[in-house]
Design an enzyme around this catalytic site. Structure first.
Site, PDB file in Angstrom:
ATOM      1  N   GLY A 291       0.837  -1.194   0.000  1.00 42.45           N
ATOM      2  CA  GLY A 291       0.000   0.000   0.000  1.00 42.45           C
ATOM      3  C   GLY A 291       0.873   1.247   0.000  1.00 42.45           C
ATOM      4  O   GLY A 291       1.968   1.265  -0.576  1.00 42.45           O
ATOM      5  N   SER A 292       0.391   2.248   0.709  1.00 44.32           N
ATOM      6  CA  SER A 292       1.075   3.551   0.658  1.00 44.32           C
ATOM      7  C   SER A 292       2.420   3.543   1.359  1.00 44.32           C
ATOM      8  O   SER A 292       3.187   4.505   1.217  1.00 44.32           O
ATOM      9  CB  SER A 292       0.196   4.624   1.302  1.00 44.32           C
ATOM     10  OG  SER A 292      -1.027   4.682   0.611  1.00 44.32           O
TER      11      SER A 292
END
Lengths: 627, 375
Positions: free
Chosen positions: A325-326
């Site tokens: 993810g981020s």
């Protein structure tokens, strides 16, 4: 009776008898010589052969199993030890009727069906003269009851053995692993002579990885036994060499804090000292009590563990492959800087979505309304997805994947415990090989926000974070700091091993990214501001939220509406103090939702414990450096 | 040679000693005492230093020597008169055993007389040579064909009765006791070789009549390694014990085969192996020398006996003693199949020892009751 006849023949008969007596004497002496010849044959000519046979009868080689090495944490807290126990053993060749013997033993000692089943399995495959364990860990009462009745059970005996015990229970079970009985497959792969008399072998974790060091070398004893197989005395012996003790880099206190923080969750926490790759925490929750496995776990308990939806046996820290993810954004941003494709101050406009030319698919930002104009700093602090869609597209998948790989995102970290799985950085070549498909530009976009094919283990993520914090110094994570000889006390430190170092183009680029990560935590708009507000030291961090469940184009992700199991994974990576890092942490909470709200506070607890409670902040050069 | 030539006048009446008053024969007595001493030493070691067992053997030896002493006082003349009756009673008892005997160790050998249990076949070991000697002694020797045939029948009946129990070892001893009388009586050599040939030819027939366990013993004898943990175990362990003893032995109480229980029956039938292990070939030669000394003395007594009956009886008793020795050692060393015979006067055990001592008592009686003519 005719007396005269007898008289007449008297002298003839005496002569006859005397000659017959002579023959009898010759016959006797001749047969005695036959016996003597036979005895000379046995006792002189074949004496050597029979001496060997006689020694083979009485002299038996008994193995002296070595004592397994102990395992300590970095502060000397005992994590694995050996305790004495009594087990009940049967020597098959000395028992006439095994069934009847077991039936009679049941009247004295509790023997479960599982015990008997295990015994039967080994009974079929092992050799007749070797003792087979029927029951382990007899109680004192059971030992006493059997001792009184021992004469009724020829071929059955009680053996004092050491068994492995983990005094901290489930603490760090996924790092330590556990030992269990040697199975047939393992028997194929070990030097069986060195395992004579050894009951246990490392099954997972450190216990498995360091099996050779922990086990030691078997000793040999020549013993004299009688025909019933009882040992009478020791003739000669070579003592065993005990296994070495291991001193881990793990900190049991930190580990406990991490595990307690995750206690209601499913997830993993890995903390590494970036300076030498020492793993301080390797937590995967839920866990289980390794002591269950040592004596042989019963089927019901095992099935309960195996079939639990929370998968307590699953080592998430080493084997859980999650989309980063981020948390991947700092690395993507750094790639942009290093390849010179982004100007830090140049802004792009984020309307809340991104579209590729000639495609009407909308790539969403997590913030539906959009971030507006976004530069690199803001993209990191607010975690703008659109910025990274654009950056990824500019870099292209080839540059992206070749930049990420040296951080260890595509490889095993090489940690010294068993069972690690590698993460995945997708590339054209990989996709052709694995999926037999060409690479699509849309896949480059979602790679930019750590979704799509990207997979990373919590350990690899922590290791990459440590690498980031030290400007590319990529060290192999390690769990064992040193071995210690239990007799001499001699300590051998394990060297710090470098994985491929990353050639940093420009330290300023790294500093810039670290600055944006600090702001992610400490600025009021940062996604991890919750943990930055009152922190007495600088934290560089990045939140992440990994999609588990694909939502359709026109649907909206509303956390409350989605079943807990389908919620996003919450991730957080951080290191602190930001300018002289002493600890790098990666946290993943499965279906935890928001990285900032759920994962970051866990990382903060671990960092607090290390830097404040354990005092490691004090020796950091930038101790006074507060945001 | 020299023993047989010992001048008779040495035993002249004017030089009668205390031994002669007690009707004992000092050389024979010396041999028997030496054997008894060896027996106690070996038993102490072979029984795992079980002093109780040694004491029980001492008691048995006491009984044995008492019986020997008692029989030595008895004039041999009534023995001859009683011979047919003793034999008849013996055969009757053997029949009784087959009809109403007790079974022990898988064979019907014992007769329970209330007070003690008793093996009638033991009686036959003495009754057989007495009977055959009685039957042949009043007629010119060598015996006629008719007498030989009857004598053969006398031998055959009890032998078969004992073999039927089944007790092959004792049957063998009883038969050879009778056959030795025939040999001493001067049966022609061609007959002896003829019977030997017949016996060899008859072996397959014998096989047919054997019990399974007896056949197994023969098979085991022919190839002990085929069943090393079963039937062959005794003989293999016995050979290991003897062979590993070597020239000088492992020393008293140091025989690993016997001390560590690898050697079965080490106090009884296989005591020779226990002895051979601890005392080696030299010890064995000493033992065999004592046995040979006793046999030579016995044969001398037979040669010097004054009438045909005692002469034949003495000769047979001595040679039966030798058969004991040869069969036991032959079996323990793997030369002969395993038949359950003890090593005479050394093995632990009661009944057969008492019978043997009785035989030596008879020998002493024969020797000390001669009517010596002064020269």
């Amino acid at each position: 009776m005719a007396r005269p006849t007898t008289l007449k023949d008297h002298f003839r008969e005496t002569r006859l008898f005397s000659s017959r007596a002579m023959v009898a004497l010759v016959f006797t002496i001749a047969l005695m010589l036959v016996l003597v010849a036979r005895l000379v044959d046995l006792q002189v000519i074949k004496h050597a052969t029979y001496t060997v046979l006689s020694d083979q009868n009485r002299v038996h080689i008994a193995a002296l199993p070595p004592t397994r090495g102990l395992i300590f944490d970095r502060n000397g807290v005992l994590l694995a030890q050996n305790l004495p126990s009594y087990s009940l053993q049967i020597v098959p060749e000395q028992v006439d009727d095994v069934d009847a013997t077991i039936a009679r033993l049941r009247q004295l000692i509790a023997i479960t069906d599982d015990d008997e089943r295990r015994f039967r399995k080994r009974y079929k495959s092992s050799r007749r003269f070797k003792p087979i364990t029927l029951r382990t860990r007899l109680s004192d009462q059971e030992v006493a009851r059997f001792a009184v009745n021992r004469h009724r059970f020829p071929g059955v005996d009680i053996a004092a053995r050491l068994y492995r015990h983990y005094p901290q229970g489930r603490l760090a079970v996924h790092a330590l692993g556990y030992v269990g009985r040697i199975n047939e497959r393992e028997l194929q792969n070990i030097d069986t002579s060195n395992y004579e008399g050894t009951d246990f072998i490392g099954k997972t974790g450190i216990e498995k990885f360091y099996e050779d060091i922990l086990h030691g070398e078997v000793g040999v004893q020549q013993v004299e036994t009688n025909a019933q197989g009882r040992t009478l005395r020791v003739l000669e012996q070579t003592p065993p060499v005990p296994g070495l003790n291991l001193h881990l880099t793990l900190d049991a206190d930190l580990q406990r804090i991490a595990e307690q923080a995750l206690v209601e969750e499913r997830g993993a926490v890995v903390a590494i000292d970036p300076r030498d790759g020492s793993v301080l925490v390797l937590a995967s929750m839920p866990g289980f009590d390794p002591n269950l496995f040592v004596g042989g776990i019963d089927g019901k308990t095992y099935r309960a563990l195996r079939d639990s939806p929370d998968q307590p046996l699953f080592n998430r820290a080493l084997r859980g492959r999650y989309p980063p993810g981020s948390t991947l954004k700092p690395f993507i941003g750094l790639a942009g800087l290093e390849y010179g494709v982004v100007e830090p101050d140049a802004s792009i406009y984020c309307p809340g979505w991104y579209m590729l030319d000639g495609d009407d698919h909308k790539y969403r930002d997590w913030k539906k309304s959009g971030h507006g104009p976004v530069d690199l700093n803001r993209s990191m602090v607010e975690s703008c997805d659109v910025y990274y869609y654009d950056l990824a597209l500019t870099l292209g998948i080839d540059r992206l994947s070749s930049f990420l790989e040296p951080f260890g995102f595509n490889d095993l970290t090489g940690i010294d415990t068993s069972g690690e799985l590698a993460g995945l950085v997708p590339s054209r070549e990989w996709k052709r090989r694995a999926k037999r498909e060409p690479w699509y530009p849309g896949e480059t976009l979602i790679t930019g926000i750590g979704q799509g094919f990207n997979l990373v283990t919590p350990l690899a993520l922590a290791s990459a974070t440590a690498t980031l914090s030290t400007y590319g110094q990529h060290l192999r994570p390690r769990l064992v700091a040193a071995t210690e000889d239990p007799y001499s006390g001699e300590v051998v430190d394990f060297p710090v091993v470098s994985n491929i170092a990353i050639a940093a183009e420009d330290h300023a680029n790294w500093q810039y990214i670290i600055k944006t990560m600090i702001e992610s935590v400490h600025s009021p708009r940062g996604t991890a501001r919750r943990i930055g507000k009152d922190a007495p030291y600088t934290i560089a961090g990045k939140t992440g939220t990994a999609q588990v469940f694909g939502i359709k184009q026109d649907e909206e992700y509303v956390e409350e509406d989605i079943e807990k199991r389908l919620r996003d994974h919450a991730l957080f990576i951080a290191f602190a103090p930001a300018h002289d890092p002493r600890i790098a942490v990666a946290v993943i909470v499965e279906n935890g939702g928001s990285g900032g709200a759920v994962a970051a506070p866990i990382a903060r607890k671990v960092m607090d414990a290390w830097l404040l409670d354990k005092g490691h902040l004090a020796d950091a050069a930038t101790a006074g450096d507060t945001p | 040679m020299s023993l047989l030539d010992t001048p008779v006048h040495d035993l002249g009446q004017r030089r009668r000693s205390l031994a002669q008053h007690l009707h004992l024969d000092p050389p024979l007595l010396l041999g028997l005492l030496l054997l008894s001493g060896i027996s106690l030493f070996v038993l102490y070691s072979a029984s795992g230093q079980n002093i109780d067992l040694v004491w029980r053997q001492v008691v048995r030896l006491g009984v044995g020597f008492t019986v020997m002493f008692a029989l030595a006082q008895l004039n041999p003349a009534p023995l001859k008169r009683w011979a047919p009756w003793i034999f008849a009673i013996g055969v009757g008892l053997l029949v009784a055993v087959l009809v109403a005997g007790e079974i022990g160790k898988g064979a019907q050998r014992w007769l329970d007389l209330g007070v003690f249990r008793f093996q009638p076949s033991e009686v036959m070991k003495l009754a057989m040579p007495m009977m055959v000697a009685w039957y042949l002694s009043d007629h010119p020797l060598p015996p006629s064909a008719k007498r030989l045939a009857v004598a053969g029948l006398i031998i055959l009946v009890p032998t078969l009765l004992i073999a039927k129990q089944p007790d092959l070892g004792t049957a063998l001893l009883v038969a050879s006791a009778g056959l030795f009388v025939l040999l001493f009586a001067g049966i022609p050599w061609r007959l002896v070789t003829g019977f030997a040939a017949l016996a060899a030819a008859g072996a397959p027939v014998l096989w047919y009549f054997m019990h399974d366990y007896q056949r197994q013993r023969v098979l085991t004898f022919l190839n002990p390694e085929q069943d090393p943990l079963g039937a062959g175990y005794h003989i293999i362990q016995s050979k290991i014990a003897i062979g590993s003893g070597g020239l000088y032995g492992k020393g008293w109480l140091n025989g690993t085969q016997s001390q560590l229980n690898f050697l079965p029956e080490r106090s009884t039938d296989f005591i020779f192996a226990a002895y051979a292990e601890e005392f080696g070939l030299l010890g064995i030669l000493v033992l065999l020398a004592i046995y040979l000394f006793i046999i030579m003395r016995g044969l001398l007594i037979a040669v010097q006996a004054q009438d045909t009956f005692t002469r034949l009886l003495a000769g047979s008793l001595v040679m039966t003693f030798f058969i004991y020795i040869f069969v036991n050692i032959g079996m323990v060393t793997g030369l002969l199949p395993v038949v359950g015979l003890p090593l005479p006067l050394v093995s632990y055990g009661g009944t057969s020892m008492v019978t043997l001592m009785a035989a030596f008592g008879i020998l002493m009686s024969i020797h000390t009751h001669r009517k010596l003519l002064p020269r």
